[in-house]
Write an enzyme that holds these catalytic residues in place. Structure first.
Site, PDB file in Angstrom:
ATOM      1  CG  ASN A  15      -1.846   1.139   1.307  1.00 33.83           C
ATOM      2  OD1 ASN A  15      -1.446   2.274   1.066  1.00 33.83           O
ATOM      3  ND2 ASN A  15      -3.087   0.893   1.636  1.00 33.83           N
ATOM      4  CG  HIS A  18       1.045   6.270   4.698  1.00 30.49           C
ATOM      5  ND1 HIS A  18       0.108   7.237   4.976  1.00 30.49           N
ATOM      6  CD2 HIS A  18       0.619   5.146   5.313  1.00 30.49           C
ATOM      7  CE1 HIS A  18      -0.847   6.726   5.731  1.00 30.49           C
ATOM      8  NE2 HIS A  18      -0.559   5.457   5.955  1.00 30.49           N
ATOM      9  CG  HIS A  60      -8.245   4.211   0.858  1.00 32.18           C
ATOM     10  ND1 HIS A  60      -8.398   4.196   2.224  1.00 32.18           N
ATOM     11  CD2 HIS A  60      -9.464   4.517   0.352  1.00 32.18           C
ATOM     12  CE1 HIS A  60      -9.654   4.469   2.529  1.00 32.18           C
ATOM     13  NE2 HIS A  60     -10.329   4.670   1.409  1.00 32.18           N
ATOM     14  NE  ARG A  62      -7.825   7.486   3.938  1.00 36.13           N
ATOM     15  CZ  ARG A  62      -8.571   6.939   4.890  1.00 36.13           C
ATOM     16  NH1 ARG A  62      -9.757   7.437   5.169  1.00 36.13           N
ATOM     17  NH2 ARG A  62      -8.132   5.899   5.556  1.00 36.13           N
ATOM     18  NE  ARG A  66      -7.506  11.741   4.720  1.00 34.70           N
ATOM     19  CZ  ARG A  66      -8.179  11.134   5.699  1.00 34.70           C
ATOM     20  NH1 ARG A  66      -7.550  10.371   6.553  1.00 34.70           N
ATOM     21  NH2 ARG A  66      -9.481  11.285   5.821  1.00 34.70           N
ATOM     22  CD  GLU A  87      -6.878  -0.218   0.904  1.00 37.56           C
ATOM     23  OE1 GLU A  87      -6.893   0.907   1.433  1.00 37.56           O
ATOM     24  OE2 GLU A  87      -6.151  -1.131   1.293  1.00 37.56           O
ATOM     25  CB  THR A 118      -9.217   2.334   7.146  1.00 39.13           C
ATOM     26  OG1 THR A 118      -9.009   3.031   5.930  1.00 39.13           O
ATOM     27  CG2 THR A 118     -10.568   1.674   7.116  1.00 39.13           C
ATOM     28  CD  GLU A 168      -7.115  -5.917   3.248  1.00 43.24           C
ATOM     29  OE1 GLU A 168      -7.183  -5.875   2.004  1.00 43.24           O
ATOM     30  OE2 GLU A 168      -6.498  -5.086   3.927  1.00 43.24           O
ATOM     31  CG  HIS A 208      -5.202  -1.213   9.876  1.00 41.24           C
ATOM     32  ND1 HIS A 208      -5.497  -0.054   9.173  1.00 41.24           N
ATOM     33  CD2 HIS A 208      -4.894  -0.816  11.124  1.00 41.24           C
ATOM     34  CE1 HIS A 208      -5.395   0.982   9.979  1.00 41.24           C
ATOM     35  NE2 HIS A 208      -5.027   0.546  11.174  1.00 41.24           N
TER      36      HIS A 208
HETATM   37  N1  PXP Z   1      -5.814  -2.714   4.172  1.00 39.28           N
HETATM   38  C1  PXP Z   1      -6.761  -1.738   4.238  1.00 39.28           C
HETATM   39  C2  PXP Z   1      -8.149  -2.074   3.818  1.00 39.28           C
HETATM   40  C3  PXP Z   1      -6.423  -0.440   4.659  1.00 39.28           C
HETATM   41  O1  PXP Z   1      -7.372   0.511   4.698  1.00 39.28           O
HETATM   42  C4  PXP Z   1      -5.090  -0.178   5.002  1.00 39.28           C
HETATM   43  C5  PXP Z   1      -4.697   1.206   5.419  1.00 39.28           C
HETATM   44  O2  PXP Z   1      -5.280   1.537   6.601  1.00 39.28           O
HETATM   45  C6  PXP Z   1      -4.149  -1.208   4.923  1.00 39.28           C
HETATM   46  C7  PXP Z   1      -4.545  -2.476   4.508  1.00 39.28           C
HETATM   47  C8  PXP Z   1      -2.708  -0.995   5.257  1.00 39.28           C
HETATM   48  O3  PXP Z   1      -2.566  -0.711   6.602  1.00 39.28           O
HETATM   49  P1  PXP Z   1      -1.126  -0.278   7.139  1.00 39.28           P
HETATM   50  O4  PXP Z   1      -0.789   1.020   6.468  1.00 39.28           O
HETATM   51  O5  PXP Z   1      -1.344  -0.140   8.604  1.00 39.28           O
HETATM   52  O6  PXP Z   1      -0.176  -1.365   6.781  1.00 39.28           O
END
Ligand code: PXP
Length: 254
Positions: A15, A18, A60, A62, A66, A87, A118, A168, A208
């Site tokens: 992901n 960030h 994702h 949003r 952001r 996402e 999330t 998930e 997550h």
């Molecule tokens: N999966 C989903 C559905 C998410 O929304 C997120 C981000 O919150 C992640 C995975 C990845 O989470 P993290 O950044 O904590 O690894």
């Protein structure tokens, strides 16, 4: 038990939200995100993640934009060699974007503007018909729909009833409990949920809060198919680069 749902090793979806968070901290007003001054370049970093062994790239979009921007989605889909996992919230606007984008998969997540990230799973039980309508639209377009849910039997059954091919499991509670006395219980909850979802014929993903420590527990759960990991990998990338950070995580997943 549907054996064909299990790959030889866990898939890793990286992901990169960030990475875009850092870019947007400086270039929120920039109309051309491909301009050479704009950094970090999220496309270059998605490719670096693939080079390090990512099996997919997850983003994702949003409602408040952001981090990831609409234009990022289409650039990524065109350029990456692996799979794009999109996402999205269960809104008409997001459904329209998904149907244009045609990613390999979507993951339906809850969205509340005030959340930094999330924080909880999608409450499928509370909005079964809405979720089912979105899942139906994705299935009809050939897009695999996964539901990001808390690891409870009721939500798993609701996800199955909504026609989802995958879930998930939200590992946030597990990740929070990992460094406390609650670790054993939280692991057990996740194990039971994974087994239950798999027994229902669902593809079982998780995400997550997964990091370089707790992955050693997560990888022992046999039903898991794919992990989506962002924050920890991007954080580690600040020290060793994204390609190497992904390679390291991938090696811990075997
Ligand atoms: N999966 C989903 C559905 C998410 O929304 C997120 C981000 O919150 C992640 C995975 C990845 O989470 P993290 O950044 O904590 O690894």
């Amino acid at each position: 038990m549907p054996q064909n749902l299990k790959p030889s090793s866990l898939f890793l979806g990286v992901n990169i939200d960030h990475v875009a968070t850092v870019r947007q901290a400086r270039y929120r007003q920039e109309p051309d995100l491909t301009h050479p001054k704009v950094e970090p370049d999220i496309l270059a970093l998605a490719l670096a993640a693939e080079k390090g062994g990512a099996d997919g790239i997850t983003v994702h979009l949003r409602e408040d934009r952001r981090h990831i921007q609409d234009a990022d989605l289409f650039r990524l889909r065109e350029a990456i060699e692996t799979r794009l996992n999109f996402e999205m919230a269960c809104t008409d606007a997001m459904v329209e974007i998904a149907l244009k984008l045609k990613p390999k998969s979507v993951c339906l997540v809850p969205e509340a503007r005030e959340e930094v990230t999330t924080e909880g799973g999608l409450d499928v039980l509370a909005q079964q018909s809405r979720v089912q309508a979105v899942v139906d639209a994705m299935n009809a377009a050939g897009i695999v729909a996964s539901l990001f849910i808390d690891p409870t039997m009721a939500q798993i059954e609701a996800a199955k009833a909504a026609g989802a091919l995958a879930v998930e499991l939200h590992t946030g509670s597990f990740a929070n409990a990992y460094y406390s006395d609650g670790r054993v219980q939280a692991t057990e909850t996740l194990k039971q949920a994974s087994a239950h979802a798999h027994a229902q014929g669902l593809i079982v993903n998780a995400g997550h809060g997964i990091n370089y420590d707790n992955i050693t527990t997560i990888r022992t759960i046999p039903e898991l198919y794919e992990l989506n990991i962002g924050h920890s990998i991007v954080s580690r990338a600040l020290s060793i680069g994204l390609e190497e950070a992904v390679r390291e995580m991938k090696s811990l997943m075997c």
